[in-house]
Design a protein around this motif. Structure first.
Motif, PDB file in Angstrom:
ATOM      1  N   PHE A 108      17.096  35.359 -30.847  1.00 19.20           N
ATOM      2  CA  PHE A 108      15.681  34.587 -30.288  1.00 19.20           C
ATOM      3  C   PHE A 108      15.589  33.135 -30.570  1.00 19.20           C
ATOM      4  CE2 PHE A 108      13.826  39.001 -31.039  1.00 19.20           C
ATOM      5  CZ  PHE A 108      14.075  39.380 -29.647  1.00 19.20           C
ATOM      6  N   ARG A 119       9.768  22.417 -24.819  1.00 18.09           N
ATOM      7  CA  ARG A 119       8.590  22.995 -25.779  1.00 18.09           C
ATOM      8  C   ARG A 119       7.676  22.014 -26.323  1.00 18.09           C
ATOM      9  NH1 ARG A 119       9.447  27.391 -23.608  1.00 18.09           N
ATOM     10  NH2 ARG A 119      10.702  29.028 -24.712  1.00 18.09           N
ATOM     11  N   GLN A 165      17.660  24.958 -25.990  1.00 16.89           N
ATOM     12  CA  GLN A 165      18.702  25.758 -25.553  1.00 16.89           C
ATOM     13  C   GLN A 165      18.134  27.283 -26.034  1.00 16.89           C
ATOM     14  OE1 GLN A 165      22.583  25.789 -26.679  1.00 16.89           O
ATOM     15  NE2 GLN A 165      23.465  27.129 -25.318  1.00 16.89           N
ATOM     16  N   LEU A 166      17.868  28.118 -24.853  1.00 21.55           N
ATOM     17  CA  LEU A 166      17.331  29.323 -24.964  1.00 21.55           C
ATOM     18  C   LEU A 166      18.409  30.374 -25.470  1.00 21.55           C
ATOM     19  CD1 LEU A 166      14.940  29.402 -22.065  1.00 21.55           C
ATOM     20  CD2 LEU A 166      14.283  28.875 -24.303  1.00 21.55           C
ATOM     21  N   GLU A 205      15.864  29.197 -30.726  1.00 20.85           N
ATOM     22  CA  GLU A 205      15.863  28.279 -29.679  1.00 20.85           C
ATOM     23  C   GLU A 205      16.430  27.135 -30.378  1.00 20.85           C
ATOM     24  OE1 GLU A 205      11.930  29.869 -27.055  1.00 20.85           O
ATOM     25  OE2 GLU A 205      12.222  27.996 -28.063  1.00 20.85           O
ATOM     26  N   ASN A 212      19.467  32.832 -24.064  1.00 23.49           N
ATOM     27  CA  ASN A 212      20.278  33.194 -22.760  1.00 23.49           C
ATOM     28  C   ASN A 212      21.303  31.948 -22.314  1.00 23.49           C
ATOM     29  OD1 ASN A 212      18.511  31.632 -21.561  1.00 23.49           O
ATOM     30  ND2 ASN A 212      17.858  33.277 -20.246  1.00 23.49           N
ATOM     31  N   ASN A 248      20.164  29.243 -21.118  1.00 23.04           N
ATOM     32  CA  ASN A 248      19.328  28.256 -20.278  1.00 23.04           C
ATOM     33  C   ASN A 248      18.538  27.334 -21.037  1.00 23.04           C
ATOM     34  OD1 ASN A 248      19.920  29.719 -17.960  1.00 23.04           O
ATOM     35  ND2 ASN A 248      18.383  31.106 -18.021  1.00 23.04           N
ATOM     36  N   THR A 249      18.058  26.194 -20.442  1.00 23.74           N
ATOM     37  CA  THR A 249      17.363  25.187 -21.244  1.00 23.74           C
ATOM     38  C   THR A 249      15.728  25.095 -20.812  1.00 23.74           C
ATOM     39  OG1 THR A 249      17.794  23.629 -19.672  1.00 23.74           O
ATOM     40  CG2 THR A 249      19.269  23.790 -21.505  1.00 23.74           C
ATOM     41  N   SER A 250      14.861  24.797 -21.738  1.00 24.24           N
ATOM     42  CA  SER A 250      13.607  24.711 -21.294  1.00 24.24           C
ATOM     43  C   SER A 250      13.086  23.442 -22.355  1.00 24.24           C
ATOM     44  CB  SER A 250      12.811  25.965 -21.985  1.00 24.24           C
ATOM     45  OG  SER A 250      11.431  26.218 -21.380  1.00 24.24           O
TER      46      SER A 250
END
Length: 181
Positions: free
Chosen positions: A4, A37, A28-29, A6, A31, A33-35
């Protein structure tokens, strides 16, 4: 990478104020991917549950601009850099209520809004109150009214949503649980 977790790729500071700092982190998550916050950084805070000799809870009513209304709360305040939370609790008790104490005990600590903020709230309890002859002045932008209520009256204030914040609701629940022992 931990389960979990990030991983922060980049931090962009948006605002650095008197109470909070706002930043946006690219992460970086787990999985891959990026997001983004949006984060509020806060120095932490304390609150104290003051109980009088006749078993009343000392509360303060004050206007809260984000809510656009007054609510009733246990005395609380922001930690200053390097300040011991226990000392902050006594300072806030003195400033906001005109009482002091020589004996406090830690009840708990909790994160107030972990979805977007790192504020850690420390809760203390005292039932050894002493009225100060010359209480310290409130902060120049702080206006409060002091109330002393029974636990039953406090629970009614919760039902009326005049007590409507997490730390004070926690305090009322804690006192109720102590009473049931």
């Amino acid at each position: 990478m931990k389960k979990f977790e990030e991983k922060t790729i980049k931090t962009t500071q948006i605002f650095d104020g008197k109470v909070v700092r706002l930043q946006v982190d690219d992460v970086q998550l787990p999985n891959g991917n990026t997001s983004k916050r949006e984060l509020i950084k806060h120095p932490g805070a304390v609150a104290i549950i003051p109980i009088t000799k006749d078993n009343k809870i000392v509360l303060v009513e004050q206007y809260r601009k984000p809510l656009e209304k007054s609510i009733i709360e246990i005395p609380a305040g922001k930690l200053e850099p390097g300040e011991d939370p226990e000392k902050t609790a006594v300072r806030e008790l003195e400033e906001e209520t005109g009482y002091t104490t020589k004996s406090i005990s830690k009840v708990t600590s909790f994160y107030t809004s972990p979805g977007f903020a790192d504020e850690l709230m420390h809760i203390y309890l005292t039932d050894d109150l002493e009225k100060l002859e010359n209480p310290p002045a409130l902060d120049e932008d702080e206006f409060v009214e002091i109330l002393e209520v029974t636990l039953e009256e406090a629970k009614q204030l919760v039902r009326e949503q005049r007590i409507h914040d997490a730390k004070t609701n926690y305090a009322i629940l804690y006192l109720e649980m102590q009473e049931l022992r």
